[in-house]
Design a protein around this motif. Structure first.
Motif: not given
Length: 161
Positions: A16-24, A63-66
């Protein structure tokens, strides 16, 4: 929070991630894959390089979402199946292509991407490709030698800096 799913080093991972969570951040904080380093937070140093769908990317700029649904490879997935160092990692060790080791994961991941694109790069091509990776310790000479050696080329005669 949004669910993200990706294949990381061959294993299906969810979080689960926030929209601003970076992939790193997702890789390090949620998956515990701390080999991907955060060196600058501005995409200048390359310590955070991973492969996303086969392409080298700075994971501090994505972003992790990407990466949802993507194939992600990190330094932890680079070893051979038996756990031994792969040819690039071994060349970095053999040619002293690391000192403190902080930049090494990003350098290895960048080298892997380069050698996939260009299996026999010249010294100049290696130096150009690594322009997005910063090493504050080695001066790059031994890193270039390591990449030449990993490509199966003679590394002893490269020019000193």
């Amino acid at each position: 929070m949004t669910e993200v799913t990706m294949t990381v080093n061959g294993k299906l991972m969810r979080g689960e991630v926030e929209g601003r969570t970076l992939l790193v951040s997702f890789l390090r904080d949620q998956l515990g894959l701390t080999g991907t380093h955060v060196g600058c937070d501005t995409s200048q140093c390359g310590a955070c390089v991973v492969h996303v769908d086969g392409k080298a990317v700075k994971s501090c700029t994505m972003l992790a979402l990407e990466a949802d649904g993507a194939e992600v490879a990190t330094i932890e997935g680079q070893a051979d199946a038996d756990g031994s160092l792969n040819v690039i990692q071994q060349a970095f060790q053999d040619h002293h292509g690391l000192q403190c080791g902080f930049c090494t994961p990003g350098m290895v991941m960048s080298a892997a991407a380069l050698l996939k694109e260009n299996p026999k790069p010249t010294e100049d091509e290696i130096r150009h490709y690594l322009e997005g990776n910063i090493c504050r310790c080695t001066g790059y000479h031994n890193i270039v030698k390591a990449i030449l050696a990993a490509s199966g080329q003679e590394a002893a005669a490269i020019a000193a800096e």
